[in-house]
Design a protein around this motif. Sequence first.
Motif, PDB file in Angstrom:
ATOM      1  N   SER A   1       0.828  -1.205   0.000  1.00 39.22           N
ATOM      2  CA  SER A   1       0.000   0.000   0.000  1.00 39.22           C
ATOM      3  C   SER A   1       0.857   1.247   0.000  1.00 39.22           C
ATOM      4  O   SER A   1       0.552   2.221  -0.691  1.00 39.22           O
TER       5      SER A   1
ATOM      6  N   LEU B   1       2.119   1.605  -3.503  1.00 43.09           N
ATOM      7  CA  LEU B   1       1.077   2.037  -4.440  1.00 43.09           C
ATOM      8  C   LEU B   1       0.742   3.506  -4.230  1.00 43.09           C
ATOM      9  O   LEU B   1       0.689   4.297  -5.171  1.00 43.09           O
ATOM     10  N   PHE B   2       0.531   3.865  -2.960  1.00 45.21           N
ATOM     11  CA  PHE B   2       0.197   5.250  -2.646  1.00 45.21           C
ATOM     12  C   PHE B   2       1.368   6.164  -2.992  1.00 45.21           C
ATOM     13  O   PHE B   2       1.188   7.202  -3.625  1.00 45.21           O
TER      14      PHE B   2
ATOM     15  N   GLY C   1      -4.885   4.919  -3.749  1.00 45.40           N
ATOM     16  CA  GLY C   1      -3.857   4.577  -2.767  1.00 45.40           C
ATOM     17  C   GLY C   1      -4.322   4.877  -1.361  1.00 45.40           C
ATOM     18  O   GLY C   1      -4.038   4.133  -0.426  1.00 45.40           O
TER      19      GLY C   1
ATOM     20  N   THR D   1      -5.253   7.964  -8.966  1.00 45.90           N
ATOM     21  CA  THR D   1      -4.345   7.000  -8.337  1.00 45.90           C
ATOM     22  C   THR D   1      -4.133   7.333  -6.867  1.00 45.90           C
ATOM     23  O   THR D   1      -4.051   6.438  -6.034  1.00 45.90           O
TER      24      THR D   1
END
Lengths: 316, 366
Positions: free
Chosen positions: A94, A97-98, B330, B326
Amino acid sequence: MDMITSILAITIRAGTSLVFATIGEIFTERAGILNLGIEGIMLMSAVTGFAASFYTQNIFIAVLVAVAVGAAMAALHAFLTVTMRANQVVSGLSITLFGSGFASFLGQRLGPASNNFRLVGLKGARFMPASLEGISEVPILSAFLNQDLLTYLVYILIPLSWFFLYKTRPGLWLRSIGEDPQTADAMGIDVIKAKYFYTILGGVFIALGGAHLSLSYTPGWAENITGGRGWIVVALVIFSMWNPARSLWGALLFGGINAVQFRLQASGTNIPAAFLNMLPYLGTIAVLVLMTWWEALSKKVGAPAALSQAYMREDK
Amino acid sequence: MRIVFEKRKSRARGILFAVPALSFMISMLLSGIVLLIAGANPFETFASMASGAFGSSNGFSETLVKTIPLALTGLAVALAFKLRFWNIGAEGQLVLGGIASSWVALFLGPSLPEPLVLPLCIAAGFAAGALWAGIPGLLKTRLSVDETLVTLMLNYVAILFAEYLYYGPWRDPKGYGFPGSAPFIEAAWLPRIFGRAHAGIWFIPVIALLFWVLLRRTRWGFELSIIGASPRAARYQGIAVQRNILLAVLLSGAIAGLAGACEVTGISHRLQQGLNLGYGFTAIIIAWMSQLNPLAIPFVALLMGGILVGGDQVQMMMGLPSAMGTVMQGLILFPMLAGSLFTEYRIRVLSGKAKKSKVACVEGEA
């Protein structure tokens, strides 16, 4: 400079960010926390560090900003995995991804209006290679001593973190947390606090690796500037058997692959660029397979025994 | 007074739904703050995102276009995650599926009987995805090599291989230097059903239902669930753990490869840049938000597809970075992860002396 010296110089330059991040991740994993957010942290510190260097033209403020961002993201990982007991693999994913999404958002927003709010294509303050008078003429040696400040920091960091981990009492405590947190707890170590501390410390080093990319290696911001380095680092930690001193070899190997790629592309080979660019990724897989195989053969276990397990203190 | 965490025996149904829903709202809130700092009105932005993604038939068809690969890769990833096999290589499996499908369409298609072309393209994508996932699958089950890294590294390799093909030997000589292969013959096109949305959408309910039936109603699915819960227990039960993991991983890769085949035969009709748009990574968010429930995945994928299309929309309308979508995605994961504490544990506030034996000590979860 002759060819070997120049390849070695590029290798070291390319390896700097890898060593920083590898040592950071070693500290984190030694505390039993697997942080797969390296790629995201490196991207975030690269973009914020570069933005700070562009606006302040001060390289040290830039590094500070990058480090603060890296520490904050690592703290988030520590909070999710230690306090909230989230799955470490998913939490790390995560963060990555973030981090990659947010870094590209910032890259499209933090720039000046004149550049359409984008950071791409701008110039900021950057680290320059510095060397002593005369040394830049000596072959081989000049490859090591004609580098930027962050690389010199790496030269100190490698022995220092090895010494800390294996020769000092806090280092022993740290290793014991990763091997057997219950016992460490019984010895009077504050396991929770230590897990937070070393995850955040790891984030700081990972951020230095990210900052080196945008402030020195390929100065400036480009989308996906890390190109998977954060993931290669996860493999390098395994390759170095969780020993900071050995992080050097892995980084030299992968830095070397980068340098060879560079040279081959520059010399105009008929191997298509795409295949050359696959080398680091195929190399990572090869390293992983070999290490796993070797571990099984020699019956040596490198990984901290309690890595990626949630620790919960029994109620007293 | 003390606060203790007890491991739940079974997960509460209400919480299973509440945590993702709440996480979505928190991510909206956090994204709103990001937008405020970026100097945009959050309400206006969200409204514009929503109307861009769902408000017009054109927008909705684009949302469906993104939903198809997202739902398929989401299902693929969820199947592997069920067994705690961290397949983060759906992106690469999708790309390789697209490559194989293109190969059939470009080189076998013209000499094949027309009705066979499309099924073969799809089958090729399916097989190639399985093959690509089989590498980490074999390495994991035979040599216990960590799959997270291998699946991830193979993403880069697959993407670079596709680049090599459309910049190199497969490049369309009549393409005016445009990086892409020649267009497929029409027999290799998936029929369109609504705007650019194509018939690949029918794979979603079929696979989701099969996946659900497999897990809930078959012996094999039962075995997979035991492996996912505890590989050791599974071994004591006499279940062939390694073989089952390998089979599930092959299937997972195949579904992701199918997504790639649908992309090239349904949308681009050629192999070109833009096949890898990060669907394989968004798939992880989708699988996790759906709590690996195959029936929830299509709906979450629709939501995520909408966020992506909405993100493109606010870029065009309001000049905000398209990466806003995005960022929102997230941000969903963090509250979800924090919330797992509440789905996995029961939190009790004890006063006075409670018995020590009531408190469960947590076993590690790898």
